[in-house]
Design a protein around this motif. Sequence first.
Motif, PDB file in Angstrom:
ATOM      1  N   ALA A 164       0.854  -1.183   0.000  1.00 34.68           N
ATOM      2  CA  ALA A 164       0.000   0.000   0.000  1.00 34.68           C
ATOM      3  C   ALA A 164       0.887   1.229   0.000  1.00 34.68           C
ATOM      4  CB  ALA A 164      -0.923   0.019   1.216  1.00 34.68           C
ATOM      5  N   ARG A 165       0.476   2.243  -0.776  1.00 33.81           N
ATOM      6  CA  ARG A 165       1.224   3.488  -0.813  1.00 33.81           C
ATOM      7  C   ARG A 165       0.265   4.656  -0.671  1.00 33.81           C
ATOM      8  NH1 ARG A 165       3.907   5.815  -6.141  1.00 33.81           N
ATOM      9  NH2 ARG A 165       2.045   7.133  -5.994  1.00 33.81           N
ATOM     10  N   ALA A 166       0.626   5.597   0.159  1.00 34.35           N
ATOM     11  CA  ALA A 166      -0.223   6.784   0.331  1.00 34.35           C
ATOM     12  C   ALA A 166      -0.115   7.678  -0.897  1.00 34.35           C
ATOM     13  CB  ALA A 166       0.206   7.547   1.579  1.00 34.35           C
ATOM     14  N   ASP A 176      -4.781  10.864   8.414  1.00 32.61           N
ATOM     15  CA  ASP A 176      -3.370  11.097   8.054  1.00 32.61           C
ATOM     16  C   ASP A 176      -2.595   9.782   8.023  1.00 32.61           C
ATOM     17  OD1 ASP A 176      -4.131  13.709   8.137  1.00 32.61           O
ATOM     18  OD2 ASP A 176      -2.869  14.288   9.848  1.00 32.61           O
ATOM     19  N   GLY A 177      -1.919   9.539   6.896  1.00 33.06           N
ATOM     20  CA  GLY A 177      -1.034   8.380   6.781  1.00 33.06           C
ATOM     21  C   GLY A 177      -1.734   7.047   6.644  1.00 33.06           C
ATOM     22  N   ARG A 178      -3.046   7.053   6.461  1.00 27.72           N
ATOM     23  CA  ARG A 178      -3.788   5.787   6.349  1.00 27.72           C
ATOM     24  C   ARG A 178      -4.644   5.826   5.095  1.00 27.72           C
ATOM     25  NH1 ARG A 178      -6.473   4.974  12.175  1.00 27.72           N
ATOM     26  NH2 ARG A 178      -7.984   3.915  10.845  1.00 27.72           N
ATOM     27  N   PHE A 254       4.024  17.717   4.518  1.00 27.16           N
ATOM     28  CA  PHE A 254       4.487  17.358   5.866  1.00 27.16           C
ATOM     29  C   PHE A 254       4.758  15.857   5.921  1.00 27.16           C
ATOM     30  CE2 PHE A 254      -0.146  17.063   5.860  1.00 27.16           C
ATOM     31  CZ  PHE A 254      -0.394  15.858   6.484  1.00 27.16           C
ATOM     32  N   GLU A 255       5.341  15.430   7.026  1.00 29.85           N
ATOM     33  CA  GLU A 255       5.573  14.003   7.265  1.00 29.85           C
ATOM     34  C   GLU A 255       4.776  13.571   8.495  1.00 29.85           C
ATOM     35  OE1 GLU A 255       9.652  12.741   7.182  1.00 29.85           O
ATOM     36  OE2 GLU A 255      10.208  14.367   5.790  1.00 29.85           O
ATOM     37  N   HIS A 275       5.215   5.131   7.624  1.00 29.40           N
ATOM     38  CA  HIS A 275       5.727   6.500   7.481  1.00 29.40           C
ATOM     39  C   HIS A 275       5.266   7.073   6.147  1.00 29.40           C
ATOM     40  CE1 HIS A 275       8.394   9.936   7.731  1.00 29.40           C
ATOM     41  NE2 HIS A 275       8.864   9.644   6.521  1.00 29.40           N
ATOM     42  N   THR A 276       4.776   8.316   6.181  1.00 31.54           N
ATOM     43  CA  THR A 276       4.276   8.962   4.966  1.00 31.54           C
ATOM     44  C   THR A 276       4.861  10.359   4.838  1.00 31.54           C
ATOM     45  OG1 THR A 276       2.173   7.766   5.143  1.00 31.54           O
ATOM     46  CG2 THR A 276       2.219   9.681   3.700  1.00 31.54           C
TER      47      THR A 276
END
Length: 287
Positions: A164-166, A176-178, A254-255, A275-276
């Motif tokens: 999976a990739r954001a 966020d990040g999901r 942002f991260e 981590h995204t």
Amino acid sequence: MGRTRRRHYRRYRADQRALRDHVRRWWPFVAGALAANGLLVATYLWAPREPAAGAVPAPDPAAARRAAPAERPMSTFTTRFDRGEPRVRNIEIAARRLDGTVVRPGATFSFNDVVGPRTRDRGYVPAPVIMGPRLVKDIGGGICQVSSTLYNAVFRAGLDIEKARAHTMWMPEYPDGREAAVAYPDLDFRWRNDTDGPVRIDVQYTDSSLTVSLWGERRYEVRSETSERYDYTPYWTTVGSGTRCVPTNGRKGFEIDVWRVLLEDGRKVKRERYHTEYQPQPKITCV
């Protein structure tokens, strides 16, 4: 005549007395026989019987439920969107293709394999999609809402996320990040059913919401944590043109980090980090 009539009357009275004697003598036997026959008839009507040769026994609903695989709610997740947008049609088409899919124990689910190509001849229409750091109109835009809603249901169910990739840019529809960006045929969302039973995907949608529920036997309890946003990067302003241009307001990049903790019988089995890095979304004016 009078003597004959009296003689017949005396004979009639004698016959009546004899009949009453017979009734009093035999009635207990007759009543017992009637009761026994009634019991036999009732036993015949209510006792289970073997089906005739070639006949199929009527199904027993309770037995059918016992024989069916156990199916319980594992997780559910809902995302929302604006009514009337072109991408709503694409979301509905993909949702119908996904609904009812069953993933066997040990099998890997592929979003692209199940939903298939996003083309005009399959009913898809142009709508905004993310390409690099900006939005453009392309066939099948909005499909990522379906894959990302499924992603969050899979995340909550504790199933094994294999690929999976954001998105490259942050989208307000998802946590966020999901999320799971997809593009046929290369960018896919894949997860494995690592439980002992089948997992069924149930999809419900309205003109402004999409809900994905998973049914099966949950293996893990799931807890999650999300960090604060960090390492912000500024956006820039530019001008776009052409029919594919989509105007945007601009957002900082942002991260962020997300952790998923899997527990079995209250004991921590695994802690996963996702981590995204979201790129800034430029402010674009279409001319």
